[in-house]
Motif scaffolding. Structure first.
Motif: not given
Length: 755
Positions: A330-333, A374-376, A379-388, A432-442
């Motif tokens: 929900g708010v997180l995975p 997939v949205a949470p 969102a987890l990645i969006a909140g941390q992408i600057d740290d990456w 590795w962590l972005l692949f589930p989002l790519y799979e969602y788009w597929q």
């Protein structure tokens, strides 16, 4: 029809056997004797502040060339020391339980009969019923998604209850202190409050909950922090929770609770409109008997054997797994423990372990018809992408992104490392962590998400490798150095740092090619796309070792350590589809040999789960089954069908519980762009059945797959939101490939004769 619930005929004797409900933010755990029932309330964002707050990645970019020279010269241990800053291994903020709701029947020692507790997957309810003194009593509970509230209803002919909140959970650090209170507002209403306070220091905050008590009939009084109810016919308890600095807003919580209807059925109807629609999209029917399906959960678990996958148990695990991952997203995975925990001091901080576990837990969300979950994750990645970005710049002096090996959900800085755990050298994390989002788009064709959210991240993953890939070997191939294969080094050498870890090679190739493909689709960064394809062409090929196995290191002299829980070097098989039996049969055979040679080390659930997913991709149903049985046959199922990390119910852990639906789905349907394959890894005992509501990477939906080996026929019903042509394949079929054209809003049925 499959049963979408579990039931037990005895109370949970420990919190690990509690029945579970959740809305993706709050989670409740219902357990204990009905005269002394406890409901632990959890919150996704309850983490214990620690020394990691304020920690940064090591600033070692100026040492990169020196470290590369050391590794290439074989001085791996020294390289690990020098690519760090001497720090000790620091852990993320530990997920911890919230508070306990105590429901005590004062002085009642009468025997209980007809006890039954139920988790209803379709509604999200936990129901408890029993009889004593020839009278029937019922408790119902759920956590509402739309109203963000935990709801409990207690009914009976004459309810005498003492109700209170506490912080009484095992292992609580002495420096975390709780205060509790109770207040009566009118004859039929009261409020309970619990507040926990962390030690003063960086990140000091408080957390807590408020429960609104509404009584029908009888009398309500307050004494200290306890609400006494006598002679009531119904009690409603509504709870909200909060964590913030310097303290939770208990007045705001109390006000918000007062605006909700004290009507269980009305709140449940609003909740099921959301929960039931999501949950009800998929189901698995393996033809189990009604008698087996309706067994108490303890007897169902006892059916787990060492040789066959019992149909009734597999059905229950499929449905329970989807329910649990839905309830904890929900708010997180989901975390390592999903959303539930009954004691402090969670193993591995109860965080997000990103090198394997979080991807395994969420592998079934899109496949089993819940792409919204997939949205949470995004969102987890969006909140941390600057740290990456900070990680990439600080450690490598590079543009782009570098992901950490773990996060507590609050930041993504790479600080968890020491001289023995060189997580600075794990390059594959972002891909590795972005692949589930790519799979969602597929699967969904969500081009808006691709263009505005995912594509920029995919480009940054490619840009990192563009800056990183500056060394080459004598043949002109690019060299990935330093490189690390989670969580193991080469066989028989000192140090775990290496060159050309297969996972890193696969990630670099996939990141570069995928970013190029996406840029061409969107009509952006065309010159960069050409550069990335050229770099991908210069990456080293996968290496097959002297055993005929896919090697963990594509570098001479670095051999695979075969006894380990992780199988990171099989990333090209699952989830990438870069190695498949159809397109790369020699490499697929080498990957299977690598899988079979890999020992199990400590029999961790995630290791067996990962092996089963790889085996299914390699069309090896027997090996997939054998790895599922390593979980089911070694006492790793709690009575809620939550799972443990290790055999013998050691360490409460959601990896297998959440991941098994993906395994069962991949054994029955495999997909990649343009291809849907039926029954790729079917175990012999699943003679017939049906699977409904599967999303595929081919962009089509499997509305229903049915098969009957005795009649020699399989049938699949497909739909697509867009016009497209795909191939339906079945290696058990007389005609193995069928070309099918789909148009929107029209179902297509394909029948396959099995041989």
């Amino acid at each position: 029809m499959p049963v979408h619930s579990i039931h037990d005929t005895r109370p949970a004797d420990r919190w690990e056997n509690a029945f579970l409900s959740g809305n993706g933010e709050y989670g409740i755990m219902v357990f204990g004797h009905p005269h002394r029932e406890r409901i632990i309330h959890n919150h996704h964002r309850y983490v214990l502040p620690n020394e990691s707050l304020g920690m940064r990645p090591p600033a070692v970019a100026d040492r990169l060339d020196h470290v590369r020279d050391l590794i290439l010269a074989g001085e791996r241990e020294r390289a690990q020391r020098e690519f760090s800053d001497g720090r000790a291994l620091a852990w993320t903020q530990s997920f911890h339980p919230g508070h306990v709701l105590h429901l005590d029947v004062p002085g009642d020692e009468s025997p209980v009969t007809d006890y039954r507790r139920v988790t209803d997957f379709a509604t999200g309810e936990v129901r408890v019923g029993w009889s004593d003194r020839e009278q029937a009593w019922t408790r119902r509970a759920f956590v509402s998604r739309p109203d963000a509230v935990a709801v409990v209803e207690i009914t009976g002919p004459r309810l005498d209850l003492d109700i209170r909140l506490s912080g009484e959970t095992a292992g609580r650090p002495a420096e975390v202190v709780f205060s509790t209170s109770a207040h009566a507002f009118e004859d039929c209403e009261a409020s309970l409050t619990v507040v926990g306070r962390y030690p003063l220091g960086p990140g000091a905050a408080g957390f807590g909950g408020v429960t609104r008590v509404v009584v029908t009939g009888g009398a309500l009084t307050v004494e200290a922090d306890v609400v006494h109810v006598r002679g009531a016919t119904r009690v409603i308890l509504l709870t909200r929770m909060d964590r913030r600095s310097p303290a939770p807003d208990v007045d705001g919580l109390r006000l918000a609770l007062g605006e909700l209807p004290a009507d269980y059925d009305k709140l449940l109807a609003r909740h099921t409109a959301v929960h039931s629609e999501l949950y009800g999209r998929a189901s698995l029917d393996l033809g189990a008997s009604d008698i087996d399906r309706h067994l108490p959960v303890g007897e169902l678990i006892a059916r787990a054997g060492a040789r066959e996958l019992d149909g009734a148990l597999v059905e229950a695990l499929f449905h329970a797994g989807r329910y649990l991952v839905l309830s904890s997203t929900g708010v997180l995975p989901p975390r390592l423990t999903g959303l539930w925990l009954g004691e402090w001091g969670a193993a591995w901080s109860g965080d997000y372990t990103t090198d394997a576990n979080v991807n395994l837990q969420t592998a079934g969300t899109v496949l089993t018809g819940m792409p919204e979950l997939v949205a949470p994750y995004a969102a987890l990645i969006a909140g941390q992408i600057d740290d990456w970005r900070t990680n990439a710049r600080t450690i490598y002096g590079a543009r782009g992104v570098l992901a950490p090996s773990r996060t507590d959900g609050e930041h993504g800085l790479l600080f968890h490392l020491d001289d023995e755990w060189p997580w600075t050298m794990w390059l594959a994390g972002a891909d590795w962590l972005l692949f589930p989002l790519y799979e969602y788009w597929q699967a969904t064709g969500d081009d808006d998400f691709l263009a505005h959210t995912l594509a920029p991240w995919l480009i940054e993953a490619a840009v990192f490798f563009e800056d990183f890939l500056t060394r080459e070997d004598a043949a002109g191939r690019l060299v990935l150095v330093p490189s690390y294969s989670p969580e193991v080094g080469p066989q028989g050498v000192q140090g775990v740092a290496g060159v050309n870890a297969t996972m890193d090679v696969a990630a670099a190739r996939h990141a570069l090619v995928t970013a190029a493909d996406v840029c061409e689709r969107l009509g952006v960064e065309r010159a960069a796309a050409d550069r990335w394809r050229a770099l991908a062409d210069r990456l080293p090929p996968y290496r097959v070792d002297g055993h005929g196995a896919l090697a963990e290191w594509a570098w001479p002299g670095l051999e695979t350590a075969d006894d380990h829980r992780h199988i990171s070097h099989l990333y090209p098989v699952w989830p990438l589809h870069d190695i498949t039996p159809d397109d790369t049969p020699e490499l697929a055979a080498a990957a299977r040999e690598a899988l079979l040679r890999r020992g199990d080390e400590n029999m961790s659930a995630h290791g067996s789960l990962h092996r089963a997913l790889v085996a299914a991709r390699l069309k090896d149903g027997e090996t997939a089954k054998a790895n599922v049985l390593k979980i089911l046959g070694r006492n790793m199922l709690f009575r809620s069908l939550m799972t443990s990390h290790n055999p013998g119910l050691e360490i409460y852990n959601a990896d297998a519980a959440h991941g098994l639906p993906a395994v069962f789905t991949e054994m029955l349907v495999d997909s990649r762009p343009g291809v849907v394959e039926l029954l790729p890894a079917l175990p012999a005992e699943w003679r017939g059945g049906s699977l409904r509501g599967v999303g595929t990477r081919a962009g089509v939906r499997v509305d229903e797959l049915t098969w009957d080996l005795d009649k020699g026929v399989a049938q699949v019903v497909l739909t697509s939101a867009r016009e497209r042509e795909i191939v339906v394949a079945c290696r058990h079929g007389a005609g193995r490939r069928h070309t099918v054209r789909l148009v929107p809003r029209t179902t297509v049925t394909v029948e396959v004769q099995l041989i």
